[in-house]
Write a protein that holds these residues in place. Structure first.
Motif, mmCIF file in Angstrom:
data_model
loop_
_atom_site.group_PDB
_atom_site.id
_atom_site.type_symbol
_atom_site.label_atom_id
_atom_site.label_comp_id
_atom_site.label_asym_id
_atom_site.label_seq_id
_atom_site.Cartn_x
_atom_site.Cartn_y
_atom_site.Cartn_z
ATOM 1 N N GLU A 228 69.101 12.067 -22.740
ATOM 2 C CA GLU A 228 69.220 11.203 -23.908
ATOM 3 C C GLU A 228 69.638 9.797 -23.505
ATOM 4 O O GLU A 228 69.123 8.807 -24.040
ATOM 5 C CB GLU A 228 70.233 11.797 -24.894
ATOM 6 N N ARG A 229 70.611 9.734 -22.552
ATOM 7 C CA ARG A 229 71.069 8.426 -22.107
ATOM 8 C C ARG A 229 69.964 7.686 -21.373
ATOM 9 O O ARG A 229 69.795 6.469 -21.539
ATOM 10 C CB ARG A 229 72.291 8.595 -21.191
ATOM 11 N N THR A 230 69.208 8.445 -20.563
ATOM 12 C CA THR A 230 68.087 7.822 -19.855
ATOM 13 C C THR A 230 67.059 7.290 -20.841
ATOM 14 O O THR A 230 66.535 6.181 -20.686
ATOM 15 C CB THR A 230 67.436 8.843 -18.906
ATOM 16 N N GLN A 231 66.792 8.099 -21.884
ATOM 17 C CA GLN A 231 65.839 7.658 -22.900
ATOM 18 C C GLN A 231 66.371 6.438 -23.646
ATOM 19 O O GLN A 231 65.625 5.505 -23.945
ATOM 20 C CB GLN A 231 65.572 8.807 -23.891
ATOM 21 N N ALA A 232 67.700 6.457 -23.928
ATOM 22 C CA ALA A 232 68.301 5.309 -24.620
ATOM 23 C C ALA A 232 68.204 4.047 -23.766
ATOM 24 O O ALA A 232 67.907 2.959 -24.269
ATOM 25 C CB ALA A 232 69.758 5.615 -24.970
ATOM 26 N N LEU A 233 68.457 4.222 -22.453
ATOM 27 C CA LEU A 233 68.342 3.070 -21.558
ATOM 28 C C LEU A 233 66.904 2.585 -21.473
ATOM 29 O O LEU A 233 66.641 1.374 -21.422
ATOM 30 C CB LEU A 233 68.856 3.440 -20.162
ATOM 31 N N HIS A 234 65.971 3.561 -21.472
ATOM 32 C CA HIS A 234 64.556 3.184 -21.459
ATOM 33 C C HIS A 234 64.187 2.425 -22.727
ATOM 34 O O HIS A 234 63.485 1.397 -22.668
ATOM 35 C CB HIS A 234 63.697 4.444 -21.316
ATOM 36 N N ASP A 235 64.674 2.929 -23.870
ATOM 37 C CA ASP A 235 64.406 2.237 -25.132
ATOM 38 C C ASP A 235 65.041 0.850 -25.141
ATOM 39 O O ASP A 235 64.455 -0.114 -25.643
ATOM 40 C CB ASP A 235 64.937 3.061 -26.308
ATOM 41 N N ALA A 236 66.271 0.772 -24.578
ATOM 42 C CA ALA A 236 66.938 -0.534 -24.515
ATOM 43 C C ALA A 236 66.158 -1.501 -23.629
ATOM 44 O O ALA A 236 66.056 -2.694 -23.927
ATOM 45 C CB ALA A 236 68.367 -0.369 -24.001
ATOM 46 N N LEU A 238 62.906 -1.380 -23.091
ATOM 47 C CA LEU A 238 61.725 -1.799 -23.849
ATOM 48 C C LEU A 238 62.091 -2.849 -24.892
ATOM 49 O O LEU A 238 61.361 -3.824 -25.092
ATOM 50 C CB LEU A 238 61.076 -0.586 -24.518
ATOM 51 N N ALA A 239 63.249 -2.607 -25.560
ATOM 52 C CA ALA A 239 63.690 -3.583 -26.564
ATOM 53 C C ALA A 239 63.974 -4.934 -25.922
ATOM 54 O O ALA A 239 63.650 -5.991 -26.482
ATOM 55 C CB ALA A 239 64.926 -3.060 -27.287
ATOM 56 N N ALA A 240 64.607 -4.882 -24.727
ATOM 57 C CA ALA A 240 64.897 -6.138 -24.026
ATOM 58 C C ALA A 240 63.607 -6.845 -23.615
ATOM 59 O O ALA A 240 63.499 -8.079 -23.710
ATOM 60 C CB ALA A 240 65.762 -5.858 -22.803
ATOM 61 N N GLN A 241 62.635 -6.044 -23.170
ATOM 62 C CA GLN A 241 61.351 -6.637 -22.800
ATOM 63 C C GLN A 241 60.648 -7.241 -24.012
ATOM 64 O O GLN A 241 60.068 -8.328 -23.929
ATOM 65 C CB GLN A 241 60.462 -5.582 -22.136
ATOM 66 N N ALA A 243 62.212 -8.294 -26.682
ATOM 67 C CA ALA A 243 62.976 -9.490 -27.041
ATOM 68 C C ALA A 243 62.613 -10.650 -26.120
ATOM 69 O O ALA A 243 62.524 -11.807 -26.556
ATOM 70 C CB ALA A 243 64.467 -9.193 -26.969
ATOM 71 N N ASN A 244 62.400 -10.336 -24.850
ATOM 72 C CA ASN A 244 62.038 -11.390 -23.900
ATOM 73 C C ASN A 244 60.669 -11.974 -24.233
ATOM 74 O O ASN A 244 60.467 -13.192 -24.182
ATOM 75 C CB ASN A 244 62.045 -10.824 -22.480
ATOM 76 N N ARG A 245 59.729 -11.068 -24.603
ATOM 77 C CA ARG A 245 58.407 -11.553 -25.004
ATOM 78 C C ARG A 245 58.508 -12.380 -26.278
ATOM 79 O O ARG A 245 57.849 -13.417 -26.420
ATOM 80 C CB ARG A 245 57.455 -10.376 -25.204
ATOM 81 N N ALA A 246 59.354 -11.873 -27.233
ATOM 82 C CA ALA A 246 59.534 -12.631 -28.476
ATOM 83 C C ALA A 246 60.133 -13.999 -28.204
ATOM 84 O O ALA A 246 59.758 -14.999 -28.822
ATOM 85 C CB ALA A 246 60.423 -11.839 -29.442
ATOM 86 N N LYS A 247 61.092 -14.033 -27.235
ATOM 87 C CA LYS A 247 61.697 -15.321 -26.874
ATOM 88 C C LYS A 247 60.654 -16.263 -26.297
ATOM 89 O O LYS A 247 60.604 -17.446 -26.649
ATOM 90 C CB LYS A 247 62.821 -15.094 -25.870
#
Length: 623
Positions: A228-236, A238-241, A243-247
């Motif tokens: 679950e933590r690995t999946q959460a980190l993976h999701d984070a 993806l979210a960071a990526q 956000a970076n694309r959005a930036k």
């Protein structure tokens, strides 16, 4: 002597075998089934079973340290309870392991009446927890006072039996039962001692297996949490990526949108400066040319201002600092003014704009400026994305207390894949690197926020190549003014003789404070507005108000410190305190500090007045 020695050697061999199994295997079913079979052969009994309690749970804590308890000798003179038909203990379990001498012996596995046997034994839990082995040479003689139990045992071919408890960490786990089916049997003391040792070794095996099961369960839980933590980190990630694309897209968008008008302003103004600084070297500009230059500078400045205003408006709405100012206005005039504002833009794009009014009651109450901003955003988007010769239609209708605004165009439409991004900030449906249309992507995000701030909703339908239709629903808002029948027709003065209560407002935001003061004054309260937290305590002690409304982030002094001082001072600790908060976490924290109520920002009139009324201030007389 030889027989006795052989028996002793056989007992030692069996004990060693059970001990070896315990050390080599953690499979409890294998250990118990093998031990039951070998123990039956050693004792030469017709049937040997293990009755396991369903209610047993592994005990954890201090007892878990003692994994190898001493092998206590059985009590040589046990006090065997006499069965009584009128006493019944609740017991639930089942026979889980069994060994028989022949197929002629009835099987007790899955025997549904097994619980009834133990129900006839009084206080069986306390009795068996003493590690007492219960020996019955002849059940007919022993159970004379319990014919029901005798009948049950007789049906199962029991003539003599031996019952030994299996204790795990001093808790009754189950019972080992040996049956003689066709003859009486005198159980020897050596046999009882041997069975006692066997049960204690089995208890160690059971506890060891239970601990292993716990470890396995914890291991599985840990593995699940790691996944679950690995999946959460993976999701984070993806979210960071994302956000970076959005930036990156935002920076590309803003650089394009800001650079274009800034280039016009700087370029044309520089040209004019050179012309007028060296008039002899350059011919005079025609008046029309000068006017065109100035108009370009003016339009570019307005574009820059609009971009900045969109960013600031969205930031204020999201932070909860936007205050709606309700007023009464004409829906028809609002729509006509919006179309008039965009008339030149539509003419330049070659788009026909139509207006349809379908309202019986034209007057409506809401924040006029914000509703106008909503319509202008939707109409300008519709015109921008509609090709030359297309059509944009604004329809205004009303259903009961809800105004309905519909903007329909014959533009390019929105694909299903991109519709989820429609109300996202800084998102445009065309890539910022190959932009065909201008804009920051803030318009629809801000529109949705403003609609929801009014308590309304926005919907859309779109099809690629055919156009898009936006529908906005805005409910009528409360209006506080002299003509409102819900409030006093005349505003009381600050020192009226019979106010409903004296209130102190500690707020450094002028718009919010003005709204609160006007609402509370119109409702008949005396309101003193303080903008500085440093002088608040002294003023409150002087005025002794009935209630205090305080922004916890007031300038000058922390709002929580003010609340704490008020609660600690005997002269002010009974004053009602209402905290102006922006989120639920802050509400919980402020309630713990001692405030009585919480009021969310932005301030809504009905919520404010209901909150004041809930304080039950009552009528007061003031000097």
């Amino acid at each position: 002597m030889d027989d006795s020695l052989n028996k002793q050697l056989e007992r030692e061999r069996l004990l060693n075998q059970v001990t070896t199994q315990i050390r080599q295997s953690l499979d409890l079913s294998v250990i118990l089934s093998t031990a039951v079979q070998q123990l039956r052969e050693f004792l030469q009994v017709d049937r040997l079973v293990i009755y396991q309690l369903n209610s047993y749970q592994v005990q954890t804590g201090d007892h878990t340290k003692d994994l190898s308890p001493e092998l206590d000798e059985p009590d040589p003179n046990p006090e065997i309870p006499v069965p009584q038909a009128d006493r019944h203990d609740q017991i639930h379990g089942s026979i889980t392991y069994e060994a028989k001498s022949s197929d002629a012996i009835a099987s007790l596995l899955d025997w549904e009446e097994a619980d009834r046997c133990f129900a006839q034994v009084p206080e069986y839990q306390q009795y068996y927890q003493k590690s007492i082995i219960h020996c019955i040479p002849n059940i007919k003689l022993y159970y004379q006072s319990s014919p029901e139990l005798y009948s049950i045992l007789q049906q199962k071919q029991v003539t003599a039996q031996l019952v030994a408890p299996i204790l795990v960490q001093k808790q009754l786990w189950g019972i080992l039962i040996a049956h003689q089916c066709f003859s009486d049997r005198q159980w020897k003391e050596s046999e009882q001692k041997f069975i006692s040792k066997i049960t204690q070794h089995l208890s160690i095996a059971i506890y060891q297996a239970q601990l292993y099961a716990q470890v396995q369960q914890q291991k599985q839980t840990l593995e699940r949490r790691v996944k679950e933590r690995t999946q959460a980190l993976h999701d984070a990630l993806l979210a960071a990526q994302c956000a970076n694309r959005a930036k990156s897209e935002f920076l590309a968008t803003m650089s394009h949108e800001l650079r274009t008008p800034l280039t016009h302003v700087i370029g044309i103004s520089s040209t004019l400066l050179r012309l007028y600084s060296q008039p002899d070297n350059f011919p005079a500009l025609p008046l029309e040319k000068q006017k065109h230059y100035l108009q370009t500078i003016h339009d570019s400045g307005e574009n820059l201002l609009a971009l900045i205003n969109d960013i600031l408006d969205l930031s204020q709405v999201e932070s909860g600092k936007t205050v709606l100012k309700f007023s009464e206005f004409s829906l028809q005039k609002l729509a006509q003014q919006c179309l008039h504002t965009l008339r030149d833009f539509a003419k330049e794009k070659g788009v026909n704009v139509n207006l349809q009014i379908k309202v019986d009651q034209d007057l409506f109450r809401a924040d006029y400026r914000r509703v106008r901003q909503i319509l202008l955003n939707l109409l300008s988007n519709a015109i921008k994305f509609t090709p030359k010769g297309g059509r944009v239609t604004l329809t205004v209708s009303r259903k009961d207390k809800t105004a309905i605004f519909q903007v329909k165009d014959t533009g390019i439409g929105i694909s299903k894949e991109q519709q989820s991004l429609l109300f996202e900030k800084f998102q445009q449906l065309d890539s910022p690197y190959r932009r065909q249309y201008g804009g920051t992507g803030l318009g629809l995000a801000l529109t949705k926020q403003l609609v929801e701030l009014h308590g309304g909703s926005i919907q859309f339908e779109s099809e690629v190549g055919l156009g898009t239709k936006f529908t906005v629903y805005i409910p009528i808002q409360p209006l506080i003014n002299k003509s409102s029948s819900n409030y006093k027709t005349s505003l009381p003065s600050m020192y009226t003789d019979s106010p409903q209560g004296r209130l102190v407002l500690i707020e450094d935001d002028e718009e919010t404070a003005t709204l609160i003061c006007e609402l509370l004054t119109a409702a008949g309260y005396q309101v003193v507005w303080l903008m500085d937290g440093l002088t608040a305590l002294a003023t409150i002690q002087l005025l002794k108000p009935d209630a205090i409304f305080i922004d916890l982030h007031i300038s000058g002094q922390d709002g929580y410190d003010i609340v704490r001082h008020l609660r600690e001072d005997a002269t002010t600790q009974k004053i009602k305190i209402v905290a102006l908060t922006t989120n639920s976490d802050e509400q919980e924290q402020s309630l713990q500090f001692g405030v009585d109520k919480c009021l969310n920002k932005p301030i809504l009139p009905n919520q404010l007045l209901n909150q004041v009324e809930s304080l039950n201030l009552g009528d007061k007389n003031y000097d």
